[in-house]
Design a protein around this motif. Structure first.
Motif, PDB file in Angstrom:
ATOM      1  N   ILE A  62       0.771   7.166   3.650  1.00  0.00           N
ATOM      2  CA  ILE A  62      -0.089   8.348   3.676  1.00  0.00           C
ATOM      3  C   ILE A  62       0.679   9.563   3.164  1.00  0.00           C
ATOM      4  CG2 ILE A  62       0.350   9.048   6.080  1.00  0.00           C
ATOM      5  CD1 ILE A  62      -3.131   8.923   4.622  1.00  0.00           C
ATOM      6  N   GLU A 111      -7.531   5.305   1.475  1.00  0.00           N
ATOM      7  CA  GLU A 111      -6.639   4.512   2.343  1.00  0.00           C
ATOM      8  C   GLU A 111      -7.425   3.400   3.048  1.00  0.00           C
ATOM      9  OE1 GLU A 111      -3.385   5.449   5.808  1.00  0.00           O
ATOM     10  OE2 GLU A 111      -5.409   6.219   5.964  1.00  0.00           O
ATOM     11  N   LYS A 133       0.834  -1.200   0.000  1.00  0.00           N
ATOM     12  CA  LYS A 133       0.000   0.000   0.000  1.00  0.00           C
ATOM     13  C   LYS A 133       0.878   1.264   0.000  1.00  0.00           C
ATOM     14  CE  LYS A 133      -0.346   0.307   4.910  1.00  0.00           C
ATOM     15  NZ  LYS A 133      -1.009   0.270   6.119  1.00  0.00           N
ATOM     16  N   ARG A 189       0.472   9.584  -0.552  1.00  0.00           N
ATOM     17  CA  ARG A 189      -0.857  10.025  -1.003  1.00  0.00           C
ATOM     18  C   ARG A 189      -0.981  11.541  -0.912  1.00  0.00           C
ATOM     19  NH1 ARG A 189      -4.212   5.316  -0.893  1.00  0.00           N
ATOM     20  NH2 ARG A 189      -3.203   3.763   0.415  1.00  0.00           N
TER      21      ARG A 189
END
Ligand code: ATP
Length: 818
Positions: free
Chosen positions: A75, A559, A72, A78
């Motif tokens: 954050i 997320e 993934k 992102r």
């Protein structure tokens, strides 16, 4: 002959000040020479620059950190992607609207912090406390005779007066420690004497070096344990993983010029690497209680038998966190002749109890009970009025953008809050990281590392970072909300203004937090300041945040979806593994407490058990075994259960078939079943025969009738289309019979009989007779005859015949015959 040449008077002699080390070694006693070889690093070389001394303790830590490849996006990635696309969009919009005009931001002036009003809040009628003596606020207590007074205290003002070895003094210089802090001046000489210590000093006063230096000196002075082989001799217990890592780093730095081995055993880090390190028996082990107990039970060759020095750091926190049982278990494992040093920021009753239990005639070093903040901390407060509660985010954004740009820790009450603020501030362009309990240990350590290395300017943390964490150069601590207690406040703001450095704290105080605010003011030695931010500045940041809220929501949702997908992926993988894995899984790690259950302690004699208790325990074990075998071999277990059921059914059928072949037994009635006197059972038959009273005759008549009825019933065919009898005999009242009523029978096919499937008799499933499950006869579960559970016959529970409970026959409780 070669004679040693003498030097002539007029001869020039070249001066050689260097000593031949090997010659010196030969003249030394053997123990000392051994020590010299063992303790000094032969590869040591002098460096020109003091900065080169600084040790990178992160690289030492790397072996305990098993990096996982996260698919993934983080954050931060992102936020960065979103910021780039937003900026591109803004640029495009601007070019489209006014291609050649330079734009001046009207709101630029709002970014200047000079608009903030900061005023000093003086306390009315309160004098500043007087400093007394050279080392202000330092006390050595001798309250109840249990603790011994440290007589040397106060005489030591430099590390060189402490008789520390050269490698340690060199490390101290390398770490830029010039003079010992009060707790170090007091504790190091006592520790070197081998005395137990009970120390109480405020946060950030250098407790770690205060106990680590005597430890290292002892290990240098006496290199190996009594056995001469490598053994773990020092155990340092800390309450949190982060603190464990930090103490490990300080210990590594202080021992950088020695060969002392240090191991780390804290939760969240790679257990295999820890096992490997502990198997080599490092001299010092730094551990959190839980993981240490795990290793004691599961790491071969690792034990605490040779512990000579036990340190309990942040003891108050350890007792707070309900580590008491684990502490007891660990202390019991250590050698009773050990030296123990206990340090705590506050001396609570439970800490005193722990000290009494684990220390021997300790010297109590009382520097400060952590009841006030550091002298050089500037405390500021921002009032949040009732209608302003929603402005906290904007105020924080204003503070971080305009005033406190870097080296800031922001304490946030919840993990979710910290994450949300991370996204919002990230979109505002602030380099922030988060630290809380929702992150795994590796993520937490990475965040700390990035904050320490200035990659992050702001650390958004929950109270997990409030205690013990020592991050060099933290300038400001911001309390987004005040904590629950004054003690927590002191620990939080103690992350700055450490070891004599200056620092600032800014706390947002709402209406509900006024009581704690007043307590803080009451206890502060220096005047506090009140800061107010102009309303237009707050409005501007509020607008900015509002503009970004949609984007923030999108990032958070994205997320969350990713996380959900990953979780589902993991579940599928696990199921796949279970399906494909025929081998039983490896045995789990042993642990002294499991699901709230305490393991019986080996060294305590087991209490004698009562029969019932033993039976219960055996049953429980049996159940657990069954459960375990189910967990380990699901296929085998299912098969076993089937086999058991079949075996039971077969046994039952055999018993019934035997009984069916026999003539019913003629028995005398046993009045023990009736309401007769239970005290004379043996001669009841004779008594009945000879008793000529009216009542006895009546009773005998009744019993004879009953017996005849039963006999007649028994003579009726057992096999055949049987079915349940409408007229009920001994076994049932209305719907039951010995062999089922309507659909029963022993050998019926559809409606009864032996082996019938639907409404069959023997073994019938639904309405069968013998063994029928629902409405069967013999053994039927619901309305069956013999053994029927609900309305069955013999053994039926509800309306059954013999043994039926409710309307049953023989043992029926409600409507059955006796
Ligand atoms: N003698 C010294 N001179 C200068 N700095 C020191 C000295 N001793 C310790 N320090 C520094 O002071 C800081 C605080 O030390 P340490 O973490 O040991 O404090 P502490 O009392 O254990 O704090 P806490 O209770 O918060 O864990 C560290 O950065 C350390 O490097």
């Amino acid at each position: 002959m070669d004679l040693v040449k003498t030097i002539a008077d007029d001869e020039d002699v070249e001066e050689d000040n260097s000593e031949d080390e090997s010659d010196v070694d030969k003249t030394k006693p053997s123990v000392l020479s051994k020590q010299a070889k063992g303790d000094f690093d032969n590869k040591f070389h002098f460096v020109g620059n003091i900065d080169e001394y600084h040790y990178d303790s992160w690289s030492e830590l790397a072996k305990y950190v098993k990096e996982k490849k996260y698919v993934k996006r983080s954050i931060d990635e992102r936020i960065a992607a979103s910021t780039v696309s937003r900026k591109r969009q803004q640029d495009d919009d601007l070019t489209m609207a006014m291609p050649d005009v330079e734009v001046e931001d009207d709101a630029d002036h709002l970014m200047s912090e000079s608009y903030d009003v900061v005023s000093t809040k003086d306390k009315k009628g309160k004098k500043r406390p007087q400093r007394s003596g050279d080392l202000a606020g330092v006390k050595v207590e001798d309250d109840d005779g249990y603790f011994e007074k440290n007589k040397q205290f106060g005489q030591i003002s430099s590390f060189h007066q402490m008789n520390l070895s050269r490698p340690l003094l060199k490390a101290i210089t390398a770490m830029n420690f010039v003079t010992p802090t009060p707790v170090q001046a007091a504790a190091i000489p006592v520790g070197l004497l081998g005395r137990d210590i009970c120390g109480c000093a405020a946060t950030g006063t250098g407790k770690t070096a205060a106990y680590m230096l005597p430890i290292l000196e002892r290990l240098l002075f006496k290199p190996h344990g009594s056995s001469g082989t490598a053994v773990t001799r020092v155990l340092v217990l800390v309450p949190t993983r982060e603190l464990g890592v930090q103490v490990f780093q300080v210990a590594k730095q202080l021992s950088q010029f020695t060969r002392i081995q240090i191991g780390l055993s804290v939760g969240g880090l790679d257990i295999k690497a820890q096992e490997a390190s502990l198997r080599s028996n490092p001299d010092i082990v730094i551990a959190t209680p839980g993981r240490l107990i795990d290793h004691i039970h599961n790491t071969p060759t690792f034990h605490l038998d040779d512990i000579e020095l036990l340190i309990l750091d942040e003891a108050d926190r350890m007792l707070d966190e309900h580590f008491a049982d684990q502490l007891n278990e660990i202390i019991k494992e250590c050698s009773p002749t050990r030296q123990t040093m206990l340090f705590s920021a506050t001396m609570t009753e439970s800490v005193e109890d722990l000290a009494t239990l684990s220390l021997k005639r300790p010297v109590k070093i009382f520097i400060d009970s952590n009841q006030s903040v550091a002298e050089n901390l500037q405390q500021e407060f921002i009032k949040i009025r009732k209608n302003q509660e929603n402005d906290r985010e904007a105020i924080l954004a204003a503070l971080l953008t305009r005033t406190f740009h870097d080296h800031v820790i922001v304490f946030v009450p919840t993990k979710k809050g910290a994450h949300h603020l991370h996204v919002l501030l990230g979109l505002l362009g602030i380099k922030a990281g988060e630290l809380h309990g929702d992150m795994n240990q590796i993520e937490r350590l990475n965040t700390l590392k990035r904050f320490k290395e200035d990659e992050y300017d702001v650390l958004l943390a929950t109270d997990v970072a409030a205690r013990g964490l020592d991050i060099y150069g933290v300038k400001t601590v911001i309390n987004y909300e005040l904590p629950n207690s004054f003690q927590h406040y002191i620990h939080r703001v103690g992350r700055t203004a450490r070891a004599g450095r200056v620092g600032r704290s800014v706390s947002l105080v709402g209406e509900k937090e006024r009581r704690l605010f007043r307590e803080i003011i009451r206890n502060s030695k220096n005047p506090v300041k009140s800061r107010s931010i102009p309303s237009e500045v707050i409005a501007k940041f509020k607008q900015d945040l509002e503009d970004m809220s949609v984007e923030a929501e999108r990032i958070l949702e994205e997320e969350a979806t990713d996380k959900e997908l990953k979780r589902a992926d993991n579940t599928v993988c696990r199921a796949d593994q279970i399906m494909n894995n025929k081998e039983p899984p490896a045995p789990g790690r042993e642990w002294f407490e499991k699901r709230g259950q305490k393991r019986p302690q080996e060294d305590q004699p087991m209490e004698p058990m009562s029969g019932r208790k033993k039976k219960r325990l055996e049953d429980k074990q049996h159940r657990l075994q069954k459960k375990l075998s189910k967990e380990v071999h699901p296929l085998n277990w299912r098969h076993q259960r089937k086999m058991d059921a079949l075996q039971k059914e077969a046994d039952f059928q055999v018993r019934c078939a035997k009984r069916a072949g026999k003539q019913p037994r003629i028995r005398a009635f046993n009045d023990r079943n009736g309401m007769e006197d239970h005290s004379k059972p043996s001669r009841s038959f004779e008594v009945d025969l000879t008793n000529t009273s009216r009542q006895a005759v009546k009773k005998l008549k009744y019993k004879t009738t009953e017996f005849r009825k039963e006999e007649r019933q028994a003579k009726k065919p057992f096999f055949g289309q049987g079915g349940r009898q409408t007229r009920v005999t001994k076994q049932g009242k209305k719907e039951d019979g010995f062999a089922g009523k309507k659909h029963g029978g022993f050998a019926g096919k559809k409606q009864g009989g032996f082996g019938g499937k639907k409404e069959g008799g023997f073994g019938g499933r639904k309405q069968g007779g013998f063994g029928g499950k629902k409405e069967g006869g013999f053994g039927g579960k619901k309305e069956g005859g013999f053994g029927g559970r609900k309305q069955g016959g013999f053994g039926g529970r509800k309306q059954g015949g013999s043994g039926g409970k409710k309307q049953g026959g023989f043992h029926g409780k409600k409507q059955g015959d006796p």
